[in-house]
Design a protein around this motif. Structure first.
Motif, PDB file in Angstrom:
ATOM      1  N   LEU A 109       0.762  -1.187  -0.018  1.00 27.48           N
ATOM      2  CA  LEU A 109       0.144   0.143  -0.079  1.00 27.48           C
ATOM      3  C   LEU A 109       0.864   1.216   0.116  1.00 27.48           C
ATOM      4  O   LEU A 109       0.613   2.052  -0.724  1.00 27.48           O
ATOM      5  CB  LEU A 109      -0.767  -0.001   1.253  1.00 27.48           C
ATOM      6  N   GLU A 110       1.854   1.137   0.886  1.00 31.61           N
ATOM      7  CA  GLU A 110       2.873   2.385   0.972  1.00 31.61           C
ATOM      8  C   GLU A 110       3.468   2.465  -0.643  1.00 31.61           C
ATOM      9  O   GLU A 110       3.625   3.622  -1.048  1.00 31.61           O
ATOM     10  CB  GLU A 110       3.744   2.293   1.999  1.00 31.61           C
TER      11      GLU A 110
ATOM     12  N   LYS B 195       2.711   1.709  -3.477  1.00 30.54           N
ATOM     13  CA  LYS B 195       1.379   2.003  -4.145  1.00 30.54           C
ATOM     14  C   LYS B 195       1.323   3.631  -4.159  1.00 30.54           C
ATOM     15  O   LYS B 195       1.508   4.233  -5.463  1.00 30.54           O
ATOM     16  CB  LYS B 195       0.066   1.322  -4.198  1.00 30.54           C
ATOM     17  N   TYR B 196       1.344   4.057  -3.176  1.00 23.07           N
ATOM     18  CA  TYR B 196       0.754   5.687  -3.114  1.00 23.07           C
ATOM     19  C   TYR B 196       2.166   6.399  -3.351  1.00 23.07           C
ATOM     20  O   TYR B 196       2.161   7.597  -3.862  1.00 23.07           O
ATOM     21  CB  TYR B 196       0.225   5.820  -1.848  1.00 23.07           C
TER      22      TYR B 196
ATOM     23  N   GLN C 229      -3.329  11.937   0.028  1.00 24.65           N
ATOM     24  CA  GLN C 229      -3.715  11.713   1.446  1.00 24.65           C
ATOM     25  C   GLN C 229      -4.894  11.116   1.746  1.00 24.65           C
ATOM     26  O   GLN C 229      -5.000  10.302   2.596  1.00 24.65           O
ATOM     27  CB  GLN C 229      -3.306  13.026   2.446  1.00 24.65           C
TER      28      GLN C 229
ATOM     29  N   GLU D  31      -7.078   9.369  -0.269  1.00 22.03           N
ATOM     30  CA  GLU D  31      -7.121   8.019  -0.947  1.00 22.03           C
ATOM     31  C   GLU D  31      -6.320   6.813   0.006  1.00 22.03           C
ATOM     32  O   GLU D  31      -6.953   6.034   0.353  1.00 22.03           O
ATOM     33  CB  GLU D  31      -6.602   7.885  -2.318  1.00 22.03           C
ATOM     34  N   SER D  32      -5.081   7.503   0.478  1.00 25.40           N
ATOM     35  CA  SER D  32      -4.329   6.545   1.154  1.00 25.40           C
ATOM     36  C   SER D  32      -4.881   6.226   2.473  1.00 25.40           C
ATOM     37  O   SER D  32      -4.776   5.173   2.981  1.00 25.40           O
ATOM     38  CB  SER D  32      -2.747   6.860   1.073  1.00 25.40           C
TER      39      SER D  32
ATOM     40  N   GLU E 245      -7.704   3.747   2.327  1.00 24.81           N
ATOM     41  CA  GLU E 245      -7.208   2.584   2.410  1.00 24.81           C
ATOM     42  C   GLU E 245      -6.385   1.803   3.643  1.00 24.81           C
ATOM     43  O   GLU E 245      -6.513   0.674   3.882  1.00 24.81           O
ATOM     44  CB  GLU E 245      -6.339   2.308   0.993  1.00 24.81           C
ATOM     45  N   MET E 246      -5.610   2.757   4.153  1.00 23.36           N
ATOM     46  CA  MET E 246      -5.056   2.559   5.445  1.00 23.36           C
ATOM     47  C   MET E 246      -5.976   2.104   6.390  1.00 23.36           C
ATOM     48  O   MET E 246      -5.728   1.439   7.425  1.00 23.36           O
ATOM     49  CB  MET E 246      -4.070   3.844   5.779  1.00 23.36           C
TER      50      MET E 246
END
Length: 197
Positions: free
Chosen positions: A46-47, A49-50, A113, A115-116, A119-120
């Motif tokens: 995930l990290e 990806k962003y 920020q 979007e992440s 997901e986070m």
């Protein structure tokens, strides 16, 4: 008769003492959440990806900023040659463009920020659910969290199950990823077969 009653009373009190002395051991453990988030594969993915999205969109914006800087440098050279009226008009245009670039940078940062963050939050919720079921399965009464927002100030290392949780979470994530890839491959193969007909 008194002796029999006394013996019965003593027996009852001994049994009662034994029952109160029986204390069930409470199984507890803790997870270092900062280590968990650094080593959990899905969190790393995930990290990454962003970070990639930020770099890609940042490059596009950086190209705009570089064009603006070039135009601003040319403006200074051309201002004397084209006169004060042209310089004022062109200066206002450049100032407006600079503001727009600033707004674009802020909007991009906020979008990434948001979007992440969404997901986070979903990832953290999934981790909590996993730890809850893991705790039930392994017979823990409590599993505490340590790390950045810790509520535990000290715990013996023998109660640290962080590595076990990371290993189990990574195994679950890998199996889900493999399943998703297989399903995507099946869907693509089926689609190709239908298109050939």
């Amino acid at each position: 008769m008194k002796k029999v009653l006394l013996i019965i009373a003593i027996s009852i009190s001994v049994v009662a003492c034994n029952k109160t002395a029986e204390v069930k051991e409470v199984k507890t453990a803790y997870v270092d959440t900062s280590v968990l988030m650094k080593e959990y594969t899905e969190a790393k993915d995930l990290e990454a990806k962003y970070k990639a999205q930020s770099e890609e969109k940042g490059r596009q914006l950086e190209a705009e900023i570089n064009r603006f800087k070039q135009d601003a440098a040319n403006f200074q050279k051309q201002a004397q040659a084209n006169g004060q009226e042209w310089a004022q008009r062109r200066g206002a245009e450049l100032q407006k463009r600079e503001q727009q670039l600033g707004y674009a940078q802020q909007a991009l940062a906020q979008q990434l920020q948001q979007e992440s963050g969404t997901e986070m939050d979903s990832l953290v919720t999934g981790i909590k659910k996993f730890i809850k079921s893991y705790g039930k399965e392994k017979g823990y009464a409590y599993i505490y969290g340590t790390g950045d927002a810790a509520s535990i100030l000290y715990a013996e290392e023998k109660f640290d199950i962080t590595k076990d949780i990371i290993k189990a979470l990574n195994a679950k994530y890998e199996s889900e990823t493999k399943t998703e890839n297989k399903e995507a491959t099946k869907t693509a193969t089926t689609k190709e077969a239908v298109e050939k007909k």
